[in-house]
Scaffold this motif. Sequence first.
Motif, PDB file in Angstrom:
ATOM      1  N   TRP A  53       0.861  -1.179   0.000  1.00 52.14           N
ATOM      2  CA  TRP A  53       0.000   0.000   0.000  1.00 52.14           C
ATOM      3  C   TRP A  53       0.895   1.226   0.000  1.00 52.14           C
ATOM      4  O   TRP A  53       1.827   1.326   0.792  1.00 52.14           O
ATOM      5  CB  TRP A  53      -0.906  -0.024   1.230  1.00 52.14           C
ATOM      6  CG  TRP A  53      -1.922   1.080   1.221  1.00 52.14           C
ATOM      7  CD1 TRP A  53      -3.016   1.172   0.430  1.00 52.14           C
ATOM      8  CD2 TRP A  53      -1.929   2.235   2.066  1.00 52.14           C
ATOM      9  NE1 TRP A  53      -3.714   2.314   0.698  1.00 52.14           N
ATOM     10  CE2 TRP A  53      -3.071   2.976   1.698  1.00 52.14           C
ATOM     11  CE3 TRP A  53      -1.093   2.698   3.079  1.00 52.14           C
ATOM     12  CZ2 TRP A  53      -3.387   4.185   2.323  1.00 52.14           C
ATOM     13  CZ3 TRP A  53      -1.410   3.880   3.706  1.00 52.14           C
ATOM     14  CH2 TRP A  53      -2.552   4.628   3.327  1.00 52.14           C
ATOM     15  N   ASP A 100      -5.258 -10.739   1.265  1.00 50.69           N
ATOM     16  CA  ASP A 100      -6.620 -10.743   1.804  1.00 50.69           C
ATOM     17  C   ASP A 100      -6.996  -9.432   2.481  1.00 50.69           C
ATOM     18  O   ASP A 100      -8.179  -9.179   2.734  1.00 50.69           O
ATOM     19  CB  ASP A 100      -6.770 -11.912   2.802  1.00 50.69           C
ATOM     20  CG  ASP A 100      -6.676 -13.246   2.080  1.00 50.69           C
ATOM     21  OD1 ASP A 100      -7.317 -13.388   1.020  1.00 50.69           O
ATOM     22  OD2 ASP A 100      -5.948 -14.132   2.570  1.00 50.69           O
ATOM     23  N   ASP A 101      -5.992  -8.589   2.759  1.00 50.95           N
ATOM     24  CA  ASP A 101      -6.295  -7.304   3.421  1.00 50.95           C
ATOM     25  C   ASP A 101      -6.526  -6.190   2.418  1.00 50.95           C
ATOM     26  O   ASP A 101      -6.747  -5.027   2.794  1.00 50.95           O
ATOM     27  CB  ASP A 101      -5.143  -6.906   4.356  1.00 50.95           C
ATOM     28  CG  ASP A 101      -4.913  -7.959   5.428  1.00 50.95           C
ATOM     29  OD1 ASP A 101      -5.867  -8.724   5.688  1.00 50.95           O
ATOM     30  OD2 ASP A 101      -3.799  -8.020   5.959  1.00 50.95           O
ATOM     31  N   ILE A 102      -6.411  -6.517   1.099  1.00 53.72           N
ATOM     32  CA  ILE A 102      -6.500  -5.463   0.088  1.00 53.72           C
ATOM     33  C   ILE A 102      -7.759  -4.640   0.234  1.00 53.72           C
ATOM     34  O   ILE A 102      -7.725  -3.407   0.188  1.00 53.72           O
ATOM     35  CB  ILE A 102      -6.415  -6.092  -1.328  1.00 53.72           C
ATOM     36  CG1 ILE A 102      -4.974  -6.545  -1.613  1.00 53.72           C
ATOM     37  CG2 ILE A 102      -6.859  -5.101  -2.384  1.00 53.72           C
ATOM     38  CD1 ILE A 102      -4.812  -7.333  -2.883  1.00 53.72           C
ATOM     39  N   ASP A 103      -8.911  -5.315   0.446  1.00 47.10           N
ATOM     40  CA  ASP A 103     -10.174  -4.557   0.478  1.00 47.10           C
ATOM     41  C   ASP A 103     -10.181  -3.487   1.549  1.00 47.10           C
ATOM     42  O   ASP A 103     -10.745  -2.413   1.361  1.00 47.10           O
ATOM     43  CB  ASP A 103     -11.378  -5.508   0.615  1.00 47.10           C
ATOM     44  CG  ASP A 103     -11.183  -6.493   1.752  1.00 47.10           C
ATOM     45  OD1 ASP A 103     -10.062  -6.549   2.295  1.00 47.10           O
ATOM     46  OD2 ASP A 103     -12.143  -7.218   2.092  1.00 47.10           O
ATOM     47  N   GLU A 104      -9.512  -3.777   2.696  1.00 48.68           N
ATOM     48  CA  GLU A 104      -9.447  -2.755   3.753  1.00 48.68           C
ATOM     49  C   GLU A 104      -8.737  -1.511   3.261  1.00 48.68           C
ATOM     50  O   GLU A 104      -9.177  -0.383   3.474  1.00 48.68           O
ATOM     51  CB  GLU A 104      -8.670  -3.298   4.969  1.00 48.68           C
ATOM     52  CG  GLU A 104      -9.369  -4.451   5.665  1.00 48.68           C
ATOM     53  CD  GLU A 104      -8.448  -5.057   6.726  1.00 48.68           C
ATOM     54  OE1 GLU A 104      -7.600  -4.302   7.273  1.00 48.68           O
ATOM     55  OE2 GLU A 104      -8.587  -6.274   6.992  1.00 48.68           O
ATOM     56  N   LEU A 157      -8.240  -0.600   0.108  1.00 49.89           N
ATOM     57  CA  LEU A 157      -8.950   0.065  -0.995  1.00 49.89           C
ATOM     58  C   LEU A 157      -9.985   1.050  -0.459  1.00 49.89           C
ATOM     59  O   LEU A 157     -10.333   2.029  -1.123  1.00 49.89           O
ATOM     60  CB  LEU A 157      -9.658  -0.976  -1.875  1.00 49.89           C
ATOM     61  CG  LEU A 157      -8.755  -1.784  -2.816  1.00 49.89           C
ATOM     62  CD1 LEU A 157      -9.600  -2.756  -3.635  1.00 49.89           C
ATOM     63  CD2 LEU A 157      -7.965  -0.866  -3.742  1.00 49.89           C
ATOM     64  N   ALA A 158     -10.467   0.798   0.749  1.00 55.02           N
ATOM     65  CA  ALA A 158     -11.481   1.673   1.331  1.00 55.02           C
ATOM     66  C   ALA A 158     -10.889   3.018   1.758  1.00 55.02           C
ATOM     67  O   ALA A 158     -11.603   4.003   1.878  1.00 55.02           O
ATOM     68  CB  ALA A 158     -12.130   0.985   2.539  1.00 55.02           C
ATOM     69  N   ARG A 197     -11.673 -11.109  -6.712  1.00 53.13           N
ATOM     70  CA  ARG A 197     -12.669 -10.781  -5.694  1.00 53.13           C
ATOM     71  C   ARG A 197     -12.314  -9.464  -5.010  1.00 53.13           C
ATOM     72  O   ARG A 197     -13.156  -8.579  -4.850  1.00 53.13           O
ATOM     73  CB  ARG A 197     -12.722 -11.924  -4.676  1.00 53.13           C
ATOM     74  CG  ARG A 197     -13.905 -11.894  -3.734  1.00 53.13           C
ATOM     75  CD  ARG A 197     -13.659 -12.857  -2.587  1.00 53.13           C
ATOM     76  NE  ARG A 197     -12.434 -12.525  -1.872  1.00 53.13           N
ATOM     77  CZ  ARG A 197     -11.516 -13.410  -1.453  1.00 53.13           C
ATOM     78  NH1 ARG A 197     -11.699 -14.707  -1.673  1.00 53.13           N
ATOM     79  NH2 ARG A 197     -10.420 -13.018  -0.821  1.00 53.13           N
ATOM     80  N   GLU A 198     -11.037  -9.313  -4.634  1.00 53.91           N
ATOM     81  CA  GLU A 198     -10.618  -8.119  -3.878  1.00 53.91           C
ATOM     82  C   GLU A 198     -10.791  -6.846  -4.722  1.00 53.91           C
ATOM     83  O   GLU A 198     -11.253  -5.825  -4.244  1.00 53.91           O
ATOM     84  CB  GLU A 198      -9.148  -8.252  -3.452  1.00 53.91           C
ATOM     85  CG  GLU A 198      -8.870  -9.376  -2.476  1.00 53.91           C
ATOM     86  CD  GLU A 198      -9.352  -9.041  -1.068  1.00 53.91           C
ATOM     87  OE1 GLU A 198      -9.254  -7.851  -0.684  1.00 53.91           O
ATOM     88  OE2 GLU A 198      -9.856  -9.946  -0.366  1.00 53.91           O
ATOM     89  N   PHE A 199     -10.353  -6.911  -6.026  1.00 57.63           N
ATOM     90  CA  PHE A 199     -10.406  -5.711  -6.869  1.00 57.63           C
ATOM     91  C   PHE A 199     -11.713  -5.597  -7.667  1.00 57.63           C
ATOM     92  O   PHE A 199     -11.946  -4.589  -8.322  1.00 57.63           O
ATOM     93  CB  PHE A 199      -9.226  -5.704  -7.846  1.00 57.63           C
ATOM     94  CG  PHE A 199      -7.887  -5.526  -7.183  1.00 57.63           C
ATOM     95  CD1 PHE A 199      -7.651  -4.438  -6.348  1.00 57.63           C
ATOM     96  CD2 PHE A 199      -6.847  -6.419  -7.399  1.00 57.63           C
ATOM     97  CE1 PHE A 199      -6.414  -4.253  -5.747  1.00 57.63           C
ATOM     98  CE2 PHE A 199      -5.608  -6.243  -6.811  1.00 57.63           C
ATOM     99  CZ  PHE A 199      -5.391  -5.166  -5.969  1.00 57.63           C
ATOM    100  N   GLY A 200     -12.532  -6.676  -7.658  1.00 59.52           N
ATOM    101  CA  GLY A 200     -13.776  -6.646  -8.444  1.00 59.52           C
ATOM    102  C   GLY A 200     -13.514  -6.603  -9.936  1.00 59.52           C
ATOM    103  O   GLY A 200     -14.095  -5.776 -10.648  1.00 59.52           O
TER     104      GLY A 200
END
Lengths: 334, 334, 334, 334, 334
Positions: free
Chosen positions: D20, D33-37, D39-40, D63-66
Amino acid sequence: MQQPIPASPLNPPCVINCAWYDDRGGRRHIALDDIDEYLAREDGFVWVGLYEPDDAVLAIVQREFGLHELAIEDTRKAHQRPKAEYYGNSLFVVVHTAQMVEERIRYGETHAFLGPRFLMTVRHGASLPYTSVRARLEREPEMQALGPSFPLYAVLDAVVDNYLPITDRFGETLDLLEKDIFSESYRRQTVMRLYELKRELNKMRLAVSPLQDVLAQIQRNPGLLMHDEVRPYLRDVLDHAVRIDDSIDTLREMLGTALSVNLSLVTLAQGETMKRLGAWAALLAAPTLITSWYGMNFQHMPELGRPWAYPAMILGVGVACFVLYRLFKRARWL
Amino acid sequence: MQQPIPASPLNPPCVINCAWYDDRGGRRHIALDDIDEYLAREDGFVWVGLYEPDDAVLAIVQREFGLHELAIEDTRKAHQRPKAEYYGNSLFVVVHTAQMVEERIRYGETHAFLGPRFLMTVRHGASLPYTSVRARLEREPEMQALGPSFPLYAVLDAVVDNYLPITDRFGETLDLLEKDIFSESYRRQTVMRLYELKRELNKMRLAVSPLQDVLAQIQRNPGLLMHDEVRPYLRDVLDHAVRIDDSIDTLREMLGTALSVNLSLVTLAQGETMKRLGAWAALLAAPTLITSWYGMNFQHMPELGRPWAYPAMILGVGVACFVLYRLFKRARWL
Amino acid sequence: MQQPIPASPLNPPCVINCAWYDDRGGRRHIALDDIDEYLAREDGFVWVGLYEPDDAVLAIVQREFGLHELAIEDTRKAHQRPKAEYYGNSLFVVVHTAQMVEERIRYGETHAFLGPRFLMTVRHGASLPYTSVRARLEREPEMQALGPSFPLYAVLDAVVDNYLPITDRFGETLDLLEKDIFSESYRRQTVMRLYELKRELNKMRLAVSPLQDVLAQIQRNPGLLMHDEVRPYLRDVLDHAVRIDDSIDTLREMLGTALSVNLSLVTLAQGETMKRLGAWAALLAAPTLITSWYGMNFQHMPELGRPWAYPAMILGVGVACFVLYRLFKRARWL
Amino acid sequence: MQQPIPASPLNPPCVINCAWYDDRGGRRHIALDDIDEYLAREDGFVWVGLYEPDDAVLAIVQREFGLHELAIEDTRKAHQRPKAEYYGNSLFVVVHTAQMVEERIRYGETHAFLGPRFLMTVRHGASLPYTSVRARLEREPEMQALGPSFPLYAVLDAVVDNYLPITDRFGETLDLLEKDIFSESYRRQTVMRLYELKRELNKMRLAVSPLQDVLAQIQRNPGLLMHDEVRPYLRDVLDHAVRIDDSIDTLREMLGTALSVNLSLVTLAQGETMKRLGAWAALLAAPTLITSWYGMNFQHMPELGRPWAYPAMILGVGVACFVLYRLFKRARWL
Amino acid sequence: MQQPIPASPLNPPCVINCAWYDDRGGRRHIALDDIDEYLAREDGFVWVGLYEPDDAVLAIVQREFGLHELAIEDTRKAHQRPKAEYYGNSLFVVVHTAQMVEERIRYGETHAFLGPRFLMTVRHGASLPYTSVRARLEREPEMQALGPSFPLYAVLDAVVDNYLPITDRFGETLDLLEKDIFSESYRRQTVMRLYELKRELNKMRLAVSPLQDVLAQIQRNPGLLMHDEVRPYLRDVLDHAVRIDDSIDTLREMLGTALSVNLSLVTLAQGETMKRLGAWAALLAAPTLITSWYGMNFQHMPELGRPWAYPAMILGVGVACFVLYRLFKRARWL
């Protein structure tokens, strides 16, 4: 090229024509210096025709017509590519002319300046005077009322019409060269003339190809310089230019094919020559082997002593040669 | 080409057809001079079909239909490139026609003038009459109600359909020439016919290639001249023209490849000939060297005196030739 | 090509499939005559798959789906070029299919009609049935809800995927031919197969090249026929088509280079042959000159009488040949 | 190619980098697996670098990046052509990479996914890791604040920069081959290497040519994905790509000319060889004719009996050979 | 290349010119560090001319003029392709220069930065200083009032004018090579020089061809950077560039034709050589067969004993050779 006598003694010799055409079909020769007076009138237009003008005359017309320095500079130097350029409310057109003069193509340039109430045409190099165009204007006085864009069309039409006999000539030259290519004898001359033709075609294309853009640009121009009734006529000239360009392209392509066909035929002929040489060599080598055979000095060659040996050997050689000859004939080596 | 008897004795012989088609499928032969009366009616259209009309007839139709001088001039002179031009509210279309007549391709031109209530078709040169088109109109009377743009489509469709057998013939010619190229014997004739085919293809392309633009331009035209229900039909004709153009392009490219393949094969064959000649030369030169050897006049060549020498030498020559022959066979020189 | 048993005994054998797909992933075989009932429903679409249908079946589907006469005419005749045409609110797509069948390329056509609630696919000539596409639809029922544009995509995807092994095969063929070209032996066969390959590539290009326009046109179409979620999939197919076209172009260009490289190598080999022949000719001619020399009949050639003359001359010939051989070896003529 | 140790033990080995980057120049390794956090958060972006990832990892990042299924599918299969595609608000870029590895060109692919707050780069095949790009980011922390479009630019810049030494190498190869072509000795090897070079150039062009469209498309994209300050940098990369493409085109054209020049020179050399062979044949054939002459057995050849005849004949042969030699030298046949 | 003495001792030697031009035709040498003061004034512009500046000077001008880092980077590294790029409200132009220096073409680069009130020109490599341009500005002070876009035009005009003698030289070289090609003697040198010329033409085209886009882009630019009165002048330069590009294209095409014509002529000459060799071989082989014949050792060859036999045989050989010679002459083999 002989120049006609200037239309009026009022002007220097490089001024071929300087006249005012009114909307009712009338025509009056005027002096260069009076142009500004006539430009102020609304019922006609001025047409000045120059041939390789000197700087003094160019200075006068620049001042009288209010032309842009760059356009005048181009006209003075000539050697421009075909183009159509707008300078404020006047149009500057350059086209290349080509004529057959004594079996040779002579290239020239015609520059034209078109304004709302005037047309100036300047010829450079080999180029026929536009007397035929002026005669046309006299024949069709109703066209005169369309303003100066009609004589501009007529000049462009004359230029493009002069291309046609040249491309026709190119086509005839290629036809003759094709005959040479397909004749049995291969000559360096044929290849050299194919190359010459290619060069001429390229030169011609440099004149015709940009002319299409020029004509399309003038015809589509939304301004007021071009009378709407003149546009279909310009489209007609454009159509002729496109047709000439098509001819040149086709000729260029056929010429390329002719060159490669020529190479194929020359190579083919070389193979034929080789076969013929081989056949004749065999026809000579076979009896040489036989004569060499009986030239040997062995003490015990019983046939040498026989009285019928020599005639029999002559017969043998004759038969061998005949058989070989027939064989080679059948195999198409001879 | 035999011309059908004019549809009506009212008109000169160059008028193949002059009729009024009403919206209910009816049809009536009329005289050229009555055209203006029928044009005034709103429930049908006039179709005039001419074949190489004289100036007098052209003057009548120009007056009756109100056609532009330039279009009439083009029609009178023929030799136009395919084009579609709008003059006010009428459309002028030029297409080239091609037909196989007695194993030769004959080119012609068809000019068409389309107005809101009229169609005039003018044929020049070799060209089939459009009787089939008129027959189609009679078969499909509901199409007649679409106005004059439908018979224009039908004429263009017939023109394009006539191209197809010619390109098919070109393809067959190339197939035959390929067989000649890949056969063992190389002939000047093959190369000459490849060149001929190239010329024919170029001529055909000059007819078909601009036709695509013409058809696309007519089909897309936003005006009212073209009935909306006729547009998909024109798109269909355009599609056929594109397909024919594709065929011609492919043929042209294969032809170029055929020429270079031919050169490769001719060169290859030349190398083969050279090898074969070399092999035969060796087969002749080897015994010649031996016979020359025993033709020497040295006093002390012991073998010359031996009684078995001559037969041994014959055997030796035979063996040498046999060995050389096998060697050359194995190396594929023979 | 063996045809699968028709999906339903309700329909004639040329109807491979006739089914209604609802938005919830369901599927029901229906009769051709019931199509109009299902088209009235808003929760699904009809997919009809035909193989070389007869006129009767075409008449039924034209009536049921309300298709344009011209599109039906094209489908009846086949032999169309790849295209995408809009008739009112339905889309007519023609693509060419190609498959490797027993080491030969077999070409066919697939025509597709897409409406808001229906898809009709018509196969002609060599072409695999789209059972795999129907299987995919069953595997991905959520895609079924996107309407008939998804199976159209799936059909186009299958068509383009079938091209890939063919271009791969072309590449392998060129690799083999390259090996032949660069091998020492030059064979007519190689050139002939290069020509064959060129012809196959041109044929393939006629199928693939317009397909790119077709796919781009369908994908960009702003209408409602194409579901927005299907567009990225079509872009994916387009991408594959572009890649195949790139391969074909590269192959075509390498093939042209291969042909000219072949000519260079053949000419080079010919020069080598000539040198080798020349060297062997010299190796034979030199002793022939010497033996011929001592075959002269001068009375006063002192060397002829010497007892050592003959062996010395043999030695001389041997040395001369050896020296020449070494010289030619060094100059790489042998 | 040796892979660096994954940046973090949190992730599987195919994850080269997962970090990040905040707007203040900071950087933190994170688990996939922490990517979504992250990205917020609005103050930075996530950059994931993968090398030939397995399906499990691809499923996580999808899944994480859609990401769109099709783009993930492309990335899984690789073998795409260079392209830039928009899926909703994310951009999918495919470029081909090329590197000189131990004197051979190795091709690879890099796929990039760009979102408003993330960049994912996926390398396939031979391809250097983008550690230099990451180092550049650390050196220029103010660029980090421009968001993920800056590292995307840096990756593309590195890819294009890697092309340059390869085209330079191509140029050097052509220079060497030119020397071979213009040297006196003609070798099969030269032609074969020209063909090789042509193949390499075609391969390279398939990588570079579409890259220009890709870069132009990304640079012009009006969306928010691309930071405005990054655009001039992308234009710079595009410029380099255009220059490389120009080099390749020029090389390709010179190569074609080199091939035809080679053919000309080989043919020319063949003619020289033929002349030289002919001259030597004449030098051998002339004395052979003379010796053959005096080998005749006529009883009345007075010269045979003269004692000076043999030396005179030797002299004559010598003079004849010398004269012939000089003649051939002057005519440049020897 | 000798550099003029810097205009002012205030600045480092790589600063050729640094001056402020006011709207009234005045001119004042200034120091680099004072540029910002003069930029603040509204009644003139600053023109800085550099020659291969070092990084320190580039840093100063970047700061003074506020130039973009990427443009400065390009200028520092040189080796850019011709381009015109906008960075905010300044324009960055790269053109290639070419000059004939001691019979060789030397290439260089000129970079120009144009802002509302400044012009900076940076020369790299072989390139004449723009003193002539500065002199022109002094001669035409009214042009100075048009702002910095006028000297930019003058610089571009000088660059394009320097191309002309080079293309003229190319044309002359081709003319000389044509003479060589059509002369009887075929030389390796000719082919090598054709190749050289092709390389030079390709290099030149890389300079001129993108220049046209650059000039068209600058001329059409709608912004305020370019004074409207300067636009026609730029169009004039563009016109010259187009003409030069046309020349290069024509030369390139003629050169390709020259190469294939050369191959045809070389092949043709080879065939001629073969025929001549064959004819001479026949002229030698015929008497050799006859002499070989009379070298046979048959005891019963009555003619050998006749006293007139030898003279008769000499006569026979003479007649045979003469007849053969005439035959070959007539068939043009000799």
